[in-house]
Each structure stands twice: as structure tokens, then as C-alpha cells.
Write a protein that holds these residues in place. Structure first.
Motif, mmCIF file in Angstrom:
data_model
loop_
_atom_site.group_PDB
_atom_site.id
_atom_site.type_symbol
_atom_site.label_atom_id
_atom_site.label_comp_id
_atom_site.label_asym_id
_atom_site.label_seq_id
_atom_site.Cartn_x
_atom_site.Cartn_y
_atom_site.Cartn_z
ATOM 1 N N ALA A 23 74.460 49.420 48.620
ATOM 2 C CA ALA A 23 74.039 49.703 47.243
ATOM 3 C C ALA A 23 72.690 50.409 47.171
ATOM 4 O O ALA A 23 72.506 51.349 46.393
ATOM 5 C CB ALA A 23 74.003 48.406 46.428
ATOM 6 N N GLU A 24 71.738 49.983 47.988
ATOM 7 C CA GLU A 24 70.412 50.599 47.969
ATOM 8 C C GLU A 24 70.474 52.056 48.426
ATOM 9 O O GLU A 24 69.738 52.901 47.908
ATOM 10 C CB GLU A 24 69.435 49.813 48.858
ATOM 11 N N PHE A 25 71.347 52.353 49.392
ATOM 12 C CA PHE A 25 71.516 53.739 49.850
ATOM 13 C C PHE A 25 72.134 54.577 48.735
ATOM 14 O O PHE A 25 71.687 55.697 48.462
ATOM 15 C CB PHE A 25 72.369 53.799 51.113
ATOM 16 N N ALA A 26 73.156 54.054 48.074
ATOM 17 C CA ALA A 26 73.795 54.779 46.968
ATOM 18 C C ALA A 26 72.778 55.073 45.872
ATOM 19 O O ALA A 26 72.758 56.179 45.313
ATOM 20 C CB ALA A 26 74.968 53.978 46.420
ATOM 21 N N ASP A 27 71.930 54.096 45.576
ATOM 22 C CA ASP A 27 70.896 54.302 44.558
ATOM 23 C C ASP A 27 69.918 55.399 44.982
ATOM 24 O O ASP A 27 69.490 56.219 44.166
ATOM 25 C CB ASP A 27 70.131 53.003 44.297
ATOM 26 N N TRP A 28 69.562 55.404 46.272
ATOM 27 C CA TRP A 28 68.645 56.434 46.776
ATOM 28 C C TRP A 28 69.270 57.823 46.649
ATOM 29 O O TRP A 28 68.638 58.759 46.160
ATOM 30 C CB TRP A 28 68.269 56.149 48.234
ATOM 31 N N VAL A 29 70.538 57.955 47.083
ATOM 32 C CA VAL A 29 71.225 59.250 46.976
ATOM 33 C C VAL A 29 71.247 59.697 45.525
ATOM 34 O O VAL A 29 70.892 60.835 45.207
ATOM 35 C CB VAL A 29 72.648 59.190 47.576
ATOM 36 N N ALA A 30 71.664 58.807 44.649
ATOM 37 C CA ALA A 30 71.750 59.150 43.217
ATOM 38 C C ALA A 30 70.386 59.588 42.677
ATOM 39 O O ALA A 30 70.286 60.559 41.932
ATOM 40 C CB ALA A 30 72.292 57.972 42.417
ATOM 41 N N GLY A 31 69.343 58.893 43.071
ATOM 42 C CA GLY A 31 68.006 59.253 42.619
ATOM 43 C C GLY A 31 67.553 60.608 43.124
ATOM 44 O O GLY A 31 66.878 61.355 42.410
ATOM 45 N N GLU A 32 67.930 60.940 44.344
ATOM 46 C CA GLU A 32 67.513 62.226 44.924
ATOM 47 C C GLU A 32 68.255 63.418 44.349
ATOM 48 O O GLU A 32 67.740 64.540 44.391
ATOM 49 C CB GLU A 32 67.686 62.188 46.443
ATOM 50 N N VAL A 33 69.464 63.224 43.850
ATOM 51 C CA VAL A 33 70.217 64.357 43.309
ATOM 52 C C VAL A 33 70.193 64.408 41.786
ATOM 53 O O VAL A 33 70.810 65.271 41.185
ATOM 54 C CB VAL A 33 71.679 64.370 43.836
ATOM 55 N N THR A 34 69.456 63.491 41.189
ATOM 56 C CA THR A 34 69.308 63.510 39.726
ATOM 57 C C THR A 34 68.366 64.633 39.342
ATOM 58 O O THR A 34 67.275 64.758 39.908
ATOM 59 C CB THR A 34 68.758 62.167 39.220
ATOM 60 N N CYS A 35 68.804 65.459 38.409
ATOM 61 C CA CYS A 35 67.943 66.550 37.939
ATOM 62 C C CYS A 35 66.806 65.979 37.123
ATOM 63 O O CYS A 35 67.024 65.154 36.230
ATOM 64 C CB CYS A 35 68.746 67.511 37.076
ATOM 65 N N THR A 36 65.625 66.400 37.434
ATOM 66 C CA THR A 36 64.457 65.951 36.684
ATOM 67 C C THR A 36 63.955 67.089 35.803
ATOM 68 O O THR A 36 63.990 68.248 36.205
ATOM 69 C CB THR A 36 63.340 65.474 37.632
ATOM 70 N N PRO A 37 63.477 66.769 34.615
ATOM 71 C CA PRO A 37 63.005 67.826 33.696
ATOM 72 C C PRO A 37 61.770 68.527 34.205
ATOM 73 O O PRO A 37 61.064 68.091 35.031
ATOM 74 C CB PRO A 37 62.711 67.097 32.396
#
Length: 107
Positions: free
Chosen positions: A93-107
Motif C-alpha cells: 500500500a505504501e508503494f502504491a501511494d508513493w507511485v500515485a503521489g509521484e504521477v499526480t499532476c501538480t498545479p
């Protein structure tokens, strides 16, 4: 928890592999890319080929896959690139959260 995809492609040179990996991470389309030297045997234009290649394994989310695929198609040096994705059924779960955070577009 985000659904994680592993996306695979191959290129002929280390320079192309490095370039694609860096572009996709910089564009937040992949959280991480692993590059491995491999030997490939395949049929192309009626002839059996055997060549060294570099395999790239991208970690991304299902939401970012369409943009990753489009960017790979646009930047890939091959006439017909292999771009294959498969979902991860079990992920820390922590890895999935990290991946999701890294590919989230930031404004």
C-alpha cells in the motif's frame, strides 16, 4: 489505494532508454523506470532478428496510463514500439501511494 500498472517497452540503445525514462519521470507519467539490457529474438519484416535491446519497466497508475502511452508513442524511436501494460493485483500500500503521489499532476 491507486491501481498500479507496470508498463514495458524496449529500445535499441542505452541513450534512448535513458532519454525515455527521464522524460516520462520528469513529465510525472511514471514514478520510476527500471532499465535492463536484454537479448531479443523476433520476426520483423519477414526476417528473424536477434539483437541486444534495453527493456524499460515504468511504474504508473491506471489513470496516468493514457498520457504515458501517448508520450511513449510520440517519443519512441521504433516504427512499431512494443508498449504493454499490466495491472498489479497485489501491491504494498505504501508503494502504491508513493507511485500515485509521484504521477499526480501538480498545479
Amino acid at each position: 489505494m491507486a491501481q498500479i500498472l507496470l508498463v514495458l517497452t524496449t529500445v535499441a540503445s542505452r541513450a534512448d532508454a535513458d532519454c525515455l525514462a527521464r522524460q516520462m519521470v520528469e513529465q510525472r507519467l511514471a514514478a520510476c523506470v527500471q532499465i535492463s539490457a536484454i537479448d531479443s529474438v523476433y520476426r520483423w519484416q519477414g526476417q528473424v532478428q536477434a539483437e541486444g535491446e534495453y527493456r524499460l519497466l515504468f511504474k504508473t497508475t491506471i489513470e496516468r496510463y493514457p498520457a504515458l502511452e501517448a508520450a511513449l508513442r510520440a517519443a519512441h524511436p521504433y516504427e512499431l514500439p512494443a508498449i504493454v501494460a499490466w495491472p498489479c493485483s497485489e501491491v504494498l500500500a505504501e508503494f502504491a501511494d508513493w507511485v500515485a503521489g509521484e504521477v499526480t499532476c501538480t498545479p
